[in-house]
Design a protein around this motif. Sequence first.
Motif, short mmCIF file in Angstrom:
data_model
loop_
_atom_site.label_atom_id
_atom_site.label_comp_id
_atom_site.label_asym_id
_atom_site.label_seq_id
_atom_site.Cartn_x
_atom_site.Cartn_y
_atom_site.Cartn_z
N ARG A 49 10.59 21.20 -33.72
CA ARG A 49 9.16 21.23 -34.01
C ARG A 49 8.46 20.54 -32.84
O ARG A 49 8.70 19.35 -32.58
N ARG A 50 7.63 21.30 -32.13
CA ARG A 50 6.96 20.76 -30.95
C ARG A 50 6.07 19.58 -31.33
O ARG A 50 5.40 19.62 -32.36
N GLN A 51 6.09 18.58 -30.50
CA GLN A 51 5.27 17.40 -30.75
C GLN A 51 3.82 17.83 -30.93
O GLN A 51 3.32 18.68 -30.20
N GLY A 67 10.83 25.87 -21.25
CA GLY A 67 10.09 25.25 -20.16
C GLY A 67 10.05 26.13 -18.94
O GLY A 67 10.27 27.34 -19.02
N HIS A 68 9.80 25.49 -17.81
CA HIS A 68 9.61 26.20 -16.55
C HIS A 68 10.44 25.53 -15.45
O HIS A 68 10.41 24.30 -15.35
N GLU A 86 14.40 16.86 -23.60
CA GLU A 86 13.73 17.09 -24.88
C GLU A 86 14.58 16.72 -26.09
O GLU A 86 14.10 16.06 -27.00
N MET A 87 15.84 17.17 -26.10
CA MET A 87 16.66 17.04 -27.30
C MET A 87 17.83 16.06 -27.14
O MET A 87 18.57 15.82 -28.07
N ARG A 88 18.03 15.55 -25.91
CA ARG A 88 19.16 14.66 -25.61
C ARG A 88 20.49 15.35 -25.87
O ARG A 88 21.44 14.75 -26.35
N VAL A 89 20.53 16.63 -25.55
CA VAL A 89 21.73 17.44 -25.72
C VAL A 89 22.23 17.86 -24.35
O VAL A 89 21.45 18.33 -23.51
N ILE A 90 23.53 17.68 -24.14
CA ILE A 90 24.20 18.16 -22.93
C ILE A 90 25.34 19.07 -23.39
O ILE A 90 26.22 18.64 -24.13
N CYS A 91 25.26 20.34 -22.97
CA CYS A 91 26.33 21.29 -23.29
C CYS A 91 26.29 22.41 -22.26
O CYS A 91 25.26 22.64 -21.63
N GLY A 124 27.23 17.84 -31.61
CA GLY A 124 27.08 16.39 -31.53
C GLY A 124 25.79 15.88 -32.14
O GLY A 124 25.07 16.57 -32.85
N VAL A 125 25.49 14.64 -31.79
CA VAL A 125 24.31 13.95 -32.28
C VAL A 125 23.05 14.52 -31.62
O VAL A 125 23.06 14.82 -30.43
N ILE A 126 21.98 14.67 -32.40
CA ILE A 126 20.69 15.10 -31.88
C ILE A 126 19.76 13.89 -31.93
O ILE A 126 19.62 13.25 -32.98
N ALA A 127 19.15 13.55 -30.81
CA ALA A 127 18.23 12.41 -30.73
C ALA A 127 17.04 12.80 -29.87
O ALA A 127 16.90 12.35 -28.74
N PRO A 128 16.16 13.67 -30.38
CA PRO A 128 15.07 14.20 -29.55
C PRO A 128 14.10 13.13 -29.07
O PRO A 128 13.88 12.12 -29.74
N ASP A 129 13.50 13.40 -27.92
CA ASP A 129 12.46 12.54 -27.39
C ASP A 129 11.21 12.75 -28.25
O ASP A 129 10.69 13.86 -28.33
N PRO A 130 10.68 11.70 -28.88
CA PRO A 130 9.52 11.86 -29.76
C PRO A 130 8.24 12.30 -29.03
O PRO A 130 7.31 12.78 -29.67
N VAL A 131 8.19 12.16 -27.72
CA VAL A 131 7.06 12.66 -26.95
C VAL A 131 7.10 14.19 -26.87
O VAL A 131 6.07 14.84 -26.73
N GLU A 132 8.29 14.76 -26.99
CA GLU A 132 8.48 16.21 -26.88
C GLU A 132 8.62 16.91 -28.24
O GLU A 132 8.22 18.06 -28.38
#
Length: 173
Positions: A49-51, A67-68, A86-91, A124-132
Motif C-alpha cells: 500500500r503506497r504511503q 519505479g524508474h 522500499e520493502m527491505r527485500v533482497i532476492c 523472508g521478513v518484510i520490513a517496509p520503509d514507512p516513507v514508501e
Amino acid sequence: MLLEEVVLVDHEDNEIGFAEKLEAHRQGALHRAFSVMVWDSKGRLLLQRRQVDKYHSGGLWTNTCCGHPRPGETTLQAAARRLNEEMRVICPLTPIGTFTYRAELDAGLTEHEFVHVFRGTYDGVIAPDPVECDGYSWTSPDVIRKQVAAEPQCFSAWFKKYVEAEWPIAPPG
C-alpha cells in the motif's frame, strides 16, 4: 528533496533523453520504468500500500515495488535497488517482459511508461520503509482479481492494467 531524472524513450525503448521525474509525469512523456512482482513459496503476491503522502497514487494498493531507473542504471539494477529501499527485500530478480501503458492519475499527472517487469521469490521478513509503504499483504491471484473488481479505486492505475491483462500476476512455475 533532490530532483530525480527519468530516462525518456521511444515506443521501442530506445533512449531519447532525460527529464525531471515530476515534469515527465506532468507532460505525460513516455519514459522507462520497472515493476517488481515478488511471490512467496505459497503462490501469493506481495502487494504494498503506497504511503499516503506520495506525490501520486498515495494510499493505493499496488505490486511489490515499482519505479524508474536513473540515467546510466539498468532496469535490473534499479529494480533491485528500489525493492531493497522500499520493502527491505533482497532476492534474485528475473525479467519476464515489458508492458507499455498510459494512465491519467491524481494531481493532474499522467503515467506514460515503458515498463520492464521482474519476478522474484522471497519467504523472508518484510520490513517496509514507512516513507514508501503504509502496509503490505501476501495475496493470492484469485483474491487480487476479486478485490480489484469489487474496489478498483483502491488500486494503482498500472496495477489494475496488469490485472485486466491477466499479466503478470501469475505465480512462478
